[in-house]
Design an enzyme around this catalytic site. Sequence first.
Site, PDB file in Angstrom:
ATOM      1  N   GLU A   1       0.750  -1.194  -0.120  1.00  0.00           N
ATOM      2  CA  GLU A   1       0.040  -0.023  -0.115  1.00  0.00           C
ATOM      3  C   GLU A   1       0.704   1.184  -0.089  1.00  0.00           C
ATOM      4  O   GLU A   1       2.143   1.185   0.448  1.00  0.00           O
ATOM      5  CB  GLU A   1      -0.891  -0.028   1.170  1.00  0.00           C
ATOM      6  CG  GLU A   1      -2.184   0.682   1.583  1.00  0.00           C
ATOM      7  CD  GLU A   1      -2.967   1.064   0.000  1.00  0.00           C
ATOM      8  OE1 GLU A   1      -2.350   1.627  -1.009  1.00  0.00           O
ATOM      9  OE2 GLU A   1      -4.049   1.516   0.476  1.00  0.00           O
ATOM     10  N   ASP A   2       0.168   2.517  -0.556  1.00  0.00           N
ATOM     11  CA  ASP A   2       0.997   3.696  -0.417  1.00  0.00           C
ATOM     12  C   ASP A   2       1.000   4.175   0.974  1.00  0.00           C
ATOM     13  O   ASP A   2       1.953   4.678   1.485  1.00  0.00           O
ATOM     14  CB  ASP A   2       0.734   4.628  -1.447  1.00  0.00           C
ATOM     15  CG  ASP A   2      -1.029   4.720  -1.467  1.00  0.00           C
ATOM     16  OD1 ASP A   2      -1.696   4.122  -0.772  1.00  0.00           O
ATOM     17  OD2 ASP A   2      -1.511   5.440  -2.461  1.00  0.00           O
TER      18      ASP A   2
ATOM     19  N   ASP B   1      -4.159   5.316   5.950  1.00  0.00           N
ATOM     20  CA  ASP B   1      -4.736   6.644   6.878  1.00  0.00           C
ATOM     21  C   ASP B   1      -5.738   6.189   7.921  1.00  0.00           C
ATOM     22  O   ASP B   1      -5.415   5.707   9.067  1.00  0.00           O
ATOM     23  CB  ASP B   1      -5.426   7.290   5.656  1.00  0.00           C
ATOM     24  CG  ASP B   1      -5.804   8.666   5.883  1.00  0.00           C
ATOM     25  OD1 ASP B   1      -4.851   9.316   6.797  1.00  0.00           O
ATOM     26  OD2 ASP B   1      -6.976   9.027   5.480  1.00  0.00           O
TER      27      ASP B   1
ATOM     28  N   ASP C   1      -1.800  10.750  -4.845  1.00  0.00           N
ATOM     29  CA  ASP C   1      -2.641  11.915  -5.626  1.00  0.00           C
ATOM     30  C   ASP C   1      -3.153  12.781  -4.918  1.00  0.00           C
ATOM     31  O   ASP C   1      -3.727  12.510  -3.605  1.00  0.00           O
ATOM     32  CB  ASP C   1      -3.340  11.199  -6.805  1.00  0.00           C
ATOM     33  CG  ASP C   1      -4.461  10.708  -6.141  1.00  0.00           C
ATOM     34  OD1 ASP C   1      -4.600   9.585  -5.000  1.00  0.00           O
ATOM     35  OD2 ASP C   1      -5.698  11.042  -6.412  1.00  0.00           O
TER      36      ASP C   1
ATOM     37  N   ARG D   1       0.914  12.088  -9.066  1.00  0.00           N
ATOM     38  CA  ARG D   1       1.379  10.860  -8.778  1.00  0.00           C
ATOM     39  C   ARG D   1       2.736  10.716  -9.235  1.00  0.00           C
ATOM     40  O   ARG D   1       3.519   9.835  -8.763  1.00  0.00           O
ATOM     41  CB  ARG D   1       0.592   9.688  -9.273  1.00  0.00           C
ATOM     42  CG  ARG D   1      -0.675   9.386  -8.754  1.00  0.00           C
ATOM     43  CD  ARG D   1      -1.655   8.507  -9.370  1.00  0.00           C
ATOM     44  NE  ARG D   1      -2.947   8.440  -9.238  1.00  0.00           N
ATOM     45  CZ  ARG D   1      -3.718   7.911  -7.960  1.00  0.00           C
ATOM     46  NH1 ARG D   1      -2.865   7.388  -7.028  1.00  0.00           N
ATOM     47  NH2 ARG D   1      -5.055   7.969  -7.905  1.00  0.00           N
TER      48      ARG D   1
HETATM   49  P1  IMP Z   1      -7.440   4.216   4.519  1.00  0.00           P
HETATM   50  O1  IMP Z   1      -6.385   3.692   5.444  1.00  0.00           O
HETATM   51  O2  IMP Z   1      -8.532   3.310   4.057  1.00  0.00           O
HETATM   52  O3  IMP Z   1      -8.346   5.540   5.055  1.00  0.00           O
HETATM   53  O4  IMP Z   1      -7.056   4.764   2.990  1.00  0.00           O
HETATM   54  C1  IMP Z   1      -6.011   4.781   2.580  1.00  0.00           C
HETATM   55  C2  IMP Z   1      -5.910   5.313   1.300  1.00  0.00           C
HETATM   56  O5  IMP Z   1      -6.575   6.884   1.280  1.00  0.00           O
HETATM   57  C3  IMP Z   1      -4.454   5.669   0.441  1.00  0.00           C
HETATM   58  O6  IMP Z   1      -4.455   4.414  -0.276  1.00  0.00           O
HETATM   59  C4  IMP Z   1      -4.775   6.694  -0.098  1.00  0.00           C
HETATM   60  O7  IMP Z   1      -5.364   6.560  -1.738  1.00  0.00           O
HETATM   61  C5  IMP Z   1      -5.683   7.706   0.536  1.00  0.00           C
HETATM   62  N1  IMP Z   1      -4.865   8.693   1.226  1.00  0.00           N
HETATM   63  C6  IMP Z   1      -4.811   8.848   2.507  1.00  0.00           C
HETATM   64  N2  IMP Z   1      -4.110   9.642   3.067  1.00  0.00           N
HETATM   65  C7  IMP Z   1      -3.646  10.452   1.860  1.00  0.00           C
HETATM   66  C8  IMP Z   1      -2.797  11.633   1.530  1.00  0.00           C
HETATM   67  O8  IMP Z   1      -2.175  12.237   2.351  1.00  0.00           O
HETATM   68  N3  IMP Z   1      -2.554  11.880   0.323  1.00  0.00           N
HETATM   69  C9  IMP Z   1      -3.169  11.022  -0.761  1.00  0.00           C
HETATM   70  N4  IMP Z   1      -3.822  10.141  -0.709  1.00  0.00           N
HETATM   71  C10 IMP Z   1      -4.206   9.619   0.762  1.00  0.00           C
HETATM   72 MG    MG Z   2      -4.930   4.150  -2.143  1.00  0.00          MG
END
Ligand code: IMP
Ligand code: MG
Length: 178
Positions: free
Chosen positions: A98-99, A102, A158, A164
């Site tokens: 994963e990138d 969050d 992004d 990106r």
């Molecule tokens: P979560 O952990 O399910 O809330 O979602 C993670 C996803 O939210 C990541 O894969 C990103 O696509 C997006 N995301 C969360 N924080 C950021 C940020 O600071 N910049 C860009 N995308 C983010």
């Molecule tokens: Mg994502």
Amino acid sequence: MNKDVARILISEEEIRNKSKELGMLITEEYKDKKAPILVALLTGSVPFLAELIKHIDLDIEYEFMDVSSYEGTESTGDIKILKDLDRSIRNENVILVEDIIDTGRTLKTVTRLMWEKGASDVKIITLLDKPERRTVEIEADYIGFTIPNEFVIGFGLDFDQKYRNLPYIGVLKEECYK
Ligand code: IMP
Ligand code: MG
């Protein structure tokens, strides 16, 4: 530097060094096990996946999956599968790539999906971790960088599908999204 970037949080070189470190660590940890299948979550994880796999000296395979949150029901953690895996992962050692983590909802659900598909093991590697934002309990096994609660772009991440391609991780100027 891109005009919409307030400051660079993690440089290209730091990302490269960290990816190498993590790739070597995975190589070491799986050397006597069945080589893992890396499951990368589209689209943000692609640059990180590309950098990481150069440093994994094992017979790995990689696959892609694309998921999105259901609009309006985000808090349930339900996700919609936009692109599923092309192969079975039954009895495989999976590493989710994963990138950024969050809230953690995406990975919480995808991890459960991997177990349901019969994976024998599921680990998580993420380039970035924003622990302050977590709403569900989930932790990565391999973390590149732990970052503060700021909106970041670049190296796959992004805002509105843009930025990106930046080679570094930067903080997006507030005026760009406020
Ligand atoms: P979560 O952990 O399910 O809330 O979602 C993670 C996803 O939210 C990541 O894969 C990103 O696509 C997006 N995301 C969360 N924080 C950021 C940020 O600071 N910049 C860009 N995308 C983010
Ligand atoms: Mg994502």
